[in-house]
Design a protein around this motif. Structure first.
Motif, mmCIF file in Angstrom:
data_model
loop_
_atom_site.group_PDB
_atom_site.id
_atom_site.type_symbol
_atom_site.label_atom_id
_atom_site.label_comp_id
_atom_site.label_asym_id
_atom_site.label_seq_id
_atom_site.Cartn_x
_atom_site.Cartn_y
_atom_site.Cartn_z
ATOM 1 N N TRP A 122 6.315 -1.348 -6.538
ATOM 2 C CA TRP A 122 5.273 -1.753 -5.781
ATOM 3 C C TRP A 122 4.408 -2.520 -6.853
ATOM 4 O O TRP A 122 3.418 -3.678 -6.601
ATOM 5 N N ASN A 123 4.069 -2.119 -8.040
ATOM 6 C CA ASN A 123 3.209 -2.656 -9.041
ATOM 7 C C ASN A 123 3.781 -4.009 -9.432
ATOM 8 O O ASN A 123 2.953 -4.982 -9.509
ATOM 9 N N ARG A 124 4.963 -4.249 -9.388
ATOM 10 C CA ARG A 124 5.839 -5.416 -9.828
ATOM 11 C C ARG A 124 5.601 -6.225 -8.707
ATOM 12 O O ARG A 124 4.981 -7.422 -8.874
ATOM 13 N N ILE A 125 5.445 -5.909 -7.377
ATOM 14 C CA ILE A 125 5.247 -6.868 -6.161
ATOM 15 C C ILE A 125 3.674 -7.218 -6.051
ATOM 16 O O ILE A 125 3.501 -8.518 -6.217
ATOM 17 N N LEU B 14 -4.054 3.487 5.615
ATOM 18 C CA LEU B 14 -2.806 4.430 4.704
ATOM 19 C C LEU B 14 -1.584 3.244 4.234
ATOM 20 O O LEU B 14 -1.079 2.502 5.035
ATOM 21 N N ALA B 15 -1.204 3.336 3.092
ATOM 22 C CA ALA B 15 -0.401 2.719 2.394
ATOM 23 C C ALA B 15 -0.860 1.197 2.434
ATOM 24 O O ALA B 15 -0.220 0.170 3.029
ATOM 25 N N SER B 16 -2.172 0.887 2.045
ATOM 26 C CA SER B 16 -2.909 -0.003 2.177
ATOM 27 C C SER B 16 -2.599 -1.566 1.518
ATOM 28 O O SER B 16 -2.928 -2.542 1.708
ATOM 29 N N GLY B 17 -1.672 -1.147 0.141
ATOM 30 C CA GLY B 17 -1.464 -2.374 -0.588
ATOM 31 C C GLY B 17 -2.683 -3.157 -1.061
ATOM 32 O O GLY B 17 -3.571 -2.365 -1.549
ATOM 33 N N LEU B 18 -2.982 -4.430 -0.773
ATOM 34 C CA LEU B 18 -4.066 -4.991 -1.264
ATOM 35 C C LEU B 18 -5.431 -4.809 -0.484
ATOM 36 O O LEU B 18 -6.496 -5.254 -0.678
ATOM 37 N N GLY B 19 -5.148 -4.051 0.833
ATOM 38 C CA GLY B 19 -6.189 -3.665 1.370
ATOM 39 C C GLY B 19 -7.028 -4.530 2.498
ATOM 40 O O GLY B 19 -8.201 -4.302 2.667
ATOM 41 N N THR C 75 -14.782 3.894 4.512
ATOM 42 C CA THR C 75 -13.506 3.672 4.373
ATOM 43 C C THR C 75 -12.595 4.026 3.200
ATOM 44 O O THR C 75 -13.327 4.067 2.066
ATOM 45 N N GLN C 76 -11.486 4.552 3.443
ATOM 46 C CA GLN C 76 -10.731 5.095 2.278
ATOM 47 C C GLN C 76 -9.432 4.135 2.323
ATOM 48 O O GLN C 76 -8.967 3.738 3.595
ATOM 49 N N ALA C 77 -8.708 3.899 1.105
ATOM 50 C CA ALA C 77 -7.484 3.140 0.919
ATOM 51 C C ALA C 77 -6.499 3.851 0.239
ATOM 52 O O ALA C 77 -6.754 4.143 -1.124
ATOM 53 N N TRP C 78 -5.470 4.170 0.622
ATOM 54 C CA TRP C 78 -4.450 4.927 -0.202
ATOM 55 C C TRP C 78 -3.061 4.104 -0.433
ATOM 56 O O TRP C 78 -2.680 3.464 0.794
ATOM 57 N N ASP C 79 -2.536 3.998 -1.353
ATOM 58 C CA ASP C 79 -1.445 3.201 -1.909
ATOM 59 C C ASP C 79 -0.952 4.089 -3.119
ATOM 60 O O ASP C 79 -1.549 4.364 -4.041
ATOM 61 N N ILE C 80 0.347 3.759 -3.257
ATOM 62 C CA ILE C 80 1.035 4.167 -4.430
ATOM 63 C C ILE C 80 0.833 3.143 -5.690
ATOM 64 O O ILE C 80 1.004 3.670 -6.959
ATOM 65 N N SER C 81 0.432 2.214 -5.394
ATOM 66 C CA SER C 81 0.223 0.891 -6.535
ATOM 67 C C SER C 81 -1.293 0.924 -6.927
ATOM 68 O O SER C 81 -2.128 0.341 -6.204
ATOM 69 N N ASP C 82 -1.332 1.202 -8.159
ATOM 70 C CA ASP C 82 -2.684 1.241 -8.761
ATOM 71 C C ASP C 82 -3.082 -0.080 -9.061
ATOM 72 O O ASP C 82 -4.134 -0.294 -8.839
ATOM 73 N N ILE C 83 -2.246 -1.222 -9.231
ATOM 74 C CA ILE C 83 -2.550 -2.481 -9.209
ATOM 75 C C ILE C 83 -3.107 -3.235 -8.138
ATOM 76 O O ILE C 83 -4.106 -3.585 -8.070
ATOM 77 N N ALA C 84 -2.586 -2.708 -6.976
ATOM 78 C CA ALA C 84 -3.044 -3.008 -5.685
ATOM 79 C C ALA C 84 -4.332 -2.687 -5.506
ATOM 80 O O ALA C 84 -5.331 -3.358 -5.025
ATOM 81 N N VAL D 253 -5.081 6.561 -5.371
ATOM 82 C CA VAL D 253 -3.562 6.050 -5.737
ATOM 83 C C VAL D 253 -2.686 7.388 -5.599
ATOM 84 O O VAL D 253 -3.093 8.490 -6.227
ATOM 85 N N LYS D 254 -1.794 7.346 -4.657
ATOM 86 C CA LYS D 254 -1.025 8.483 -4.391
ATOM 87 C C LYS D 254 0.307 8.153 -3.626
ATOM 88 O O LYS D 254 0.270 6.996 -2.809
ATOM 89 N N GLU D 255 1.354 8.905 -4.023
ATOM 90 C CA GLU D 255 2.734 8.887 -3.195
ATOM 91 C C GLU D 255 2.346 9.717 -1.837
ATOM 92 O O GLU D 255 2.116 10.878 -1.912
ATOM 93 N N ILE D 256 2.410 9.130 -0.759
ATOM 94 C CA ILE D 256 1.946 9.577 0.390
ATOM 95 C C ILE D 256 2.972 10.528 0.759
ATOM 96 O O ILE D 256 4.167 10.241 1.099
ATOM 97 N N SER D 257 2.499 11.500 1.302
ATOM 98 C CA SER D 257 3.415 12.952 2.029
ATOM 99 C C SER D 257 2.788 13.624 2.835
ATOM 100 O O SER D 257 1.442 13.393 3.011
ATOM 101 N N ALA D 258 3.198 14.470 3.679
ATOM 102 C CA ALA D 258 2.725 15.298 4.612
ATOM 103 C C ALA D 258 1.512 15.870 4.020
ATOM 104 O O ALA D 258 0.422 16.399 4.671
#
Length: 192
Positions: free
Chosen positions: A9-12, A42-47, A60-69, A88-93
């Motif tokens: 996702w950082n590459r993208i 949730l899984a916001s990408g560029l937000g 507002t909160q934005a969660w995503d695995i990509s620190d770049i996004a 920045v987080k890998e989303i799980s339950a």
């Protein structure tokens, strides 16, 4: 954290050609939002969803695995009269706290294992706006792996504990060059 997923996702999001557009299910139904409250993209990408929620007065909160996004999202808020809390987080339950959010928006992300956690994290009367890809496709847009594609009416099943406010999946009906294709939209409300 899953390093290969983070790198993917950082590459993208490293690319400057990626355009971030708010989900239609949110953008076309802004009038359903509460006047204030806590919202999660949730899984916001560029937000794009986070920006739209914040512009409507939501905290507002934005969660995503990509620190770049998320860094790119933070840069966009520097000139705005609001802030967005990024995480920045890998989303799980386990990522969710019960009864936390007035609004949750999920677009173009599907992890069936967190559906119950999403619903539990809504406050009473909280709203879920969800839009993602379906298995029935009119074009090759979206993922190819069926694990990331919705079956027919699956959002209704995954979030059956919520009151249906809105649902749309045009599938292959009518003239497939028009209207919403390749995606389903859902808005549900938690009981109060």
């Amino acid at each position: 954290m899953n390093k290969s997923l983070l790198e993917k996702w950082n590459r993208i999001y490293q690319s400057d050609t990626i355009v971030s557009v708010a989900a239609e299910v949110l953008a076309e139904n802004l009038y359903l939002l509460p006047k204030s409250g806590l919202a999660l993209d949730l899984a916001s990408g560029l937000g794009a969803n986070a920006l739209l929620l914040a512009q409507q007065g939501m905290t507002t909160q934005a969660w995503d695995i990509s620190d770049i996004a998320l860094r790119k999202l933070q840069r966009q808020t520097e000139t705005q009269p609001f802030t967005i809390e990024t995480c920045v987080k890998e989303i799980s339950a386990n990522s969710f706290m019960p009864g936390s959010y007035d609004v949750i928006v999920v677009s173009r992300f599907l992890d069936r294992s967190i559906s119950n956690a999403i619903m539990e994290s809504l406050k009473p009367k909280g709203l879920l706006f969800y839009q993602t890809y379906t298995r029935h496709k009119a074009s090759e847009q979206g993922p190819k792996n069926p694990r990331f594609l919705l079956a027919e009416n699956e959002l209704l099943d995954l979030f059956s504990a919520l009151q249906v406010v809105y649902y749309r999946d045009n599938a292959g009906l009518g003239s497939v060059q028009y209207g919403l294709r390749n995606e389903a939209q859902f808005i549900g409300q938690k009981a109060g």
